[in-house]
Motif scaffolding. Structure first.
Motif, short mmCIF file in Angstrom:
data_model
loop_
_atom_site.label_atom_id
_atom_site.label_comp_id
_atom_site.label_asym_id
_atom_site.label_seq_id
_atom_site.Cartn_x
_atom_site.Cartn_y
_atom_site.Cartn_z
N ILE A 370 0.68 -1.28 -0.10
CA ILE A 370 0.04 0.00 -0.05
C ILE A 370 0.85 1.25 -0.03
CG2 ILE A 370 -1.71 1.18 1.25
CD1 ILE A 370 -2.87 -1.32 2.26
N PRO A 371 0.60 2.06 -0.83
CA PRO A 371 1.49 3.37 -0.86
C PRO A 371 1.30 4.27 0.23
CG PRO A 371 0.10 3.21 -3.04
CD PRO A 371 -0.39 2.10 -2.10
N ALA A 372 2.17 5.02 0.60
CA ALA A 372 2.26 6.06 2.01
C ALA A 372 0.86 6.57 2.06
CB ALA A 372 3.44 6.82 1.90
N GLY A 373 0.31 7.35 1.06
CA GLY A 373 -0.59 7.99 1.09
C GLY A 373 -1.90 7.40 0.94
N ALA A 374 -2.37 6.00 1.40
CA ALA A 374 -3.46 5.31 1.08
C ALA A 374 -3.66 4.42 2.37
CB ALA A 374 -3.47 4.68 -0.11
N GLY A 375 -4.85 3.90 2.46
CA GLY A 375 -5.13 2.92 3.54
C GLY A 375 -4.69 3.32 4.92
N GLU A 376 -4.93 4.46 5.20
CA GLU A 376 -4.26 5.00 6.45
C GLU A 376 -4.74 4.29 7.69
OE1 GLU A 376 -5.64 6.91 3.91
OE2 GLU A 376 -4.94 8.81 4.02
N ASP A 377 -6.07 3.61 7.61
CA ASP A 377 -6.69 3.03 8.87
C ASP A 377 -7.01 1.65 8.65
OD1 ASP A 377 -7.06 5.65 10.48
OD2 ASP A 377 -8.26 6.22 8.59
N SER A 378 -6.27 1.03 7.86
CA SER A 378 -6.48 -0.46 7.65
C SER A 378 -5.32 -1.09 7.82
CB SER A 378 -6.66 -0.63 5.91
OG SER A 378 -7.04 -1.88 5.53
N ILE A 379 -5.71 -2.40 8.71
CA ILE A 379 -4.98 -3.57 8.95
C ILE A 379 -5.31 -4.92 8.18
CG2 ILE A 379 -4.36 -2.26 11.02
CD1 ILE A 379 -5.81 -4.79 12.43
N SER A 380 -4.42 -5.73 8.02
CA SER A 380 -4.54 -7.05 7.48
C SER A 380 -5.07 -7.98 8.24
CB SER A 380 -3.23 -7.58 6.68
OG SER A 380 -3.65 -8.87 6.12
#
Length: 505
Positions: A370-380
């Motif tokens: 995931i790029p640094a500026g995306a998915g800020e609140d997501s964990i796998s």
């Protein structure tokens, strides 16, 4: 900027070992389906037969502590597709409507774009509800009566502009005009009449709300039948049920003997069964991840929950509240995962998760970064599928209500920055203030899942710790480790204090 992200993802795709088998991902999102409506999630207090979801659970895994990022429709859908909390956008409360402007920014990476860059074919079928660039016959925004809509024009900022190769569905909820199908970036026909499915508005002459759920099922099955084992695919199937209008098809009416809402839940379950059966019949079942969940809790009043409770059915199971609320009934949702190649049958996980977690999970599944500026609140949540603990940098999960009130959950503790439900259930905020309720609520969710004993005044150290973490997650523009990000607007955490300041000005 988004084009740069996708280029980076394409480079990552090129490094994946040749011959690696990436799973297909089918994400089925019900609309207003309560945690307690599904028998395998609520075996003691559910009276609605849901055999297809129960079978998925028997063949796979149920998650007992998963939460939508909001207790209403639009915000949750934003979080699912972006891996970012909805309240970081301009939409601080309530939802969008059928003619609303797009909520997704042009440079905001979506799960569909991430997977498409990894070689997936992507499709969205069903309810969009994230705003559209609706074409008009003049230079003004689309009118709610449809008078200036160019029904032959090209729709912009829709699913096909945000990573989906194919889209078939409707613009918003089934009780919001315009009542017309959209395929890719075009309306299917024109709105030449007015119909009312709870709200009146422009409609295509043959459009009938009762047909939409079966049509979504048919389009989903057709898409699956066109897929092969050589190209992985991602399907985002956003059902329109059992949201209002509660209109079970004729052959489902009376099946539950509990009323129209229960009939509609049964029909919803059957559609999920149709989709999974199509996957299996196509020979794709072994390496397809099927995820079934809901965008928020049940809309209790519209479901006539009092009559259901008299019959022994509790739409929110043992949890307090329902759709729109900060209490868990508003946002704790059913979450079932079947993946025969990996997930053991009959498994269960109590990990605390959020629907924003699809982004990070899809990245790990597909080999993307995931790029640094995306998915800020997501964990796998991929480790949990094989019984391993999830190790993440996210301290907790943020909850958000229809009126913009915040709550924070970390471990067994939950802090609500509201005196009442923060939503539709009594006591609402004005009622709670009048009753002299404490300014916030703190619950031990292990001992008190029904949120009945408020510990806010007796455990100030725990409340302060949770508040500080929430403030940090807001201020940093992200709840996971990484580069500091910006929210789209200034965030007001304490709504009551803000209201008091406004009243004193």
């Amino acid at each position: 900027m988004k084009q740069f992200y996708i280029a980076v993802l394409l480079l990552c795709f090129g490094t994946i070992a040749q011959g690696a088998t990436r799973p297909n991902i089918v994400y089925i999102l019900a609309d207003d389906l309560g945690y307690g409506d599904v028998q395998c999630m609520n075996p003691e207090r559910s009276q609605i037969p849901t055999p297809h979801m129960d079978q998925l659970a028997a063949d796979g895994m149920i998650f007992t502590d998963v939460h939508s990022s909001s207790s209403v429709c639009t915000p949750t859908r934003y979080g699912i597709l972006t891996g970012r909390y909805n309240w970081r956008t301009r939409l601080q409360k309530h939802v969008l409507y059928g003619f609303s402007a797009p909520l997704l920014a042009d440079d905001r990476l979506t799960v569909a774009e991430l997977l498409k860059a990894q070689g997936y074919h992507t499709a969205a079928i069903g309810k969009w509800h994230l705003g559209l660039g609706i074409p008009t016959t003049n230079d003004k925004v689309a009118s709610g009566n449809g008078n200036n809509v160019d029904w032959q024009g090209v729709i912009t900022d829709g699913p096909v502009d945000h990573g989906f190769d194919y889209f078939y569905g409707i613009s918003a909820s089934l009780d919001m005009p315009p009542y017309i199908y959209i395929e890719n970036n075009r309306f299917v026909g024109e709105c030449t009449t007015v119909k009312q499915f709870h709200r009146p508005g422009p409609a295509e002459a043959d459009f009938e709300a009762v047909n939409v759920l079966p049509d979504i099922a048919q389009k989903s099955v057709q898409y699956i039948q066109q897929q092969t084992v050589t190209e992985p695919f991602f399907m985002y199937i956003a059902l329109t049920s059992p949201h209002t209008p509660i209109l079970p098809a004729e052959d489902w009416q009376g099946r539950s003997q509990l009323g129209a809402y229960a009939d509609f839940v049964m029909q919803t379950d059957a559609v999920i069964g149709q989709i999974t059966e199509a996957i299996d019949q196509a020979g794709l079942g072994q390496n397809t991840i099927v995820i079934v969940t809901s965008d928020n809790g049940c809309s209790a009043n519209r479901a006539n929950y009092r009559a259901l409770e008299k019959a022994g059915h509790f739409v929110s199971a043992q949890f307090r509240g329902s759709k729109a609320d900060l209490w868990d009934g508003g946002h704790r949702v059913p979450f079932i995962v079947r993946w025969p190649a990996v997930v053991s049958a009959g498994a269960k996980s109590d990990e605390l998760l959020c629907l924003t977690d699809l982004m990070a999970t899809a990245a790990e599944l597909s080999g993307a970064t995931i790029p640094a500026g995306a998915g800020e609140d997501s964990i796998s949540f991929l480790p949990a599928l094989t019984g391993r603990s999830i190790v993440s940098t996210r301290a907790g999960v943020v909850h958000h209500s229809i009126d913009g009130y915040f709550a924070y959950r970390a471990g067994k503790w939950k802090l609500l920055l509201a005196r009442g439900s923060g939503g539709w259930t009594a006591p609402k905020e004005a009622q709670a203030i009048q009753a002299g309720a404490p300014m916030a609520q703190l619950y031990d969710m292990e001992r008190d899942p029904g949120e009945t004993i408020n510990l806010y005044n007796s455990h100030p150290e725990i409340a302060n710790r949770l508040l500080q973490q929430l403030e940090s997650d807001v201020a940093r523009g992200r709840s996971t480790a990484g580069v500091r990000m910006n929210n789209d607007v200034d965030i007001v955490l304490w709504k009551e204090r803000a209201l008091a300041r406004m009243n004193n000005q």
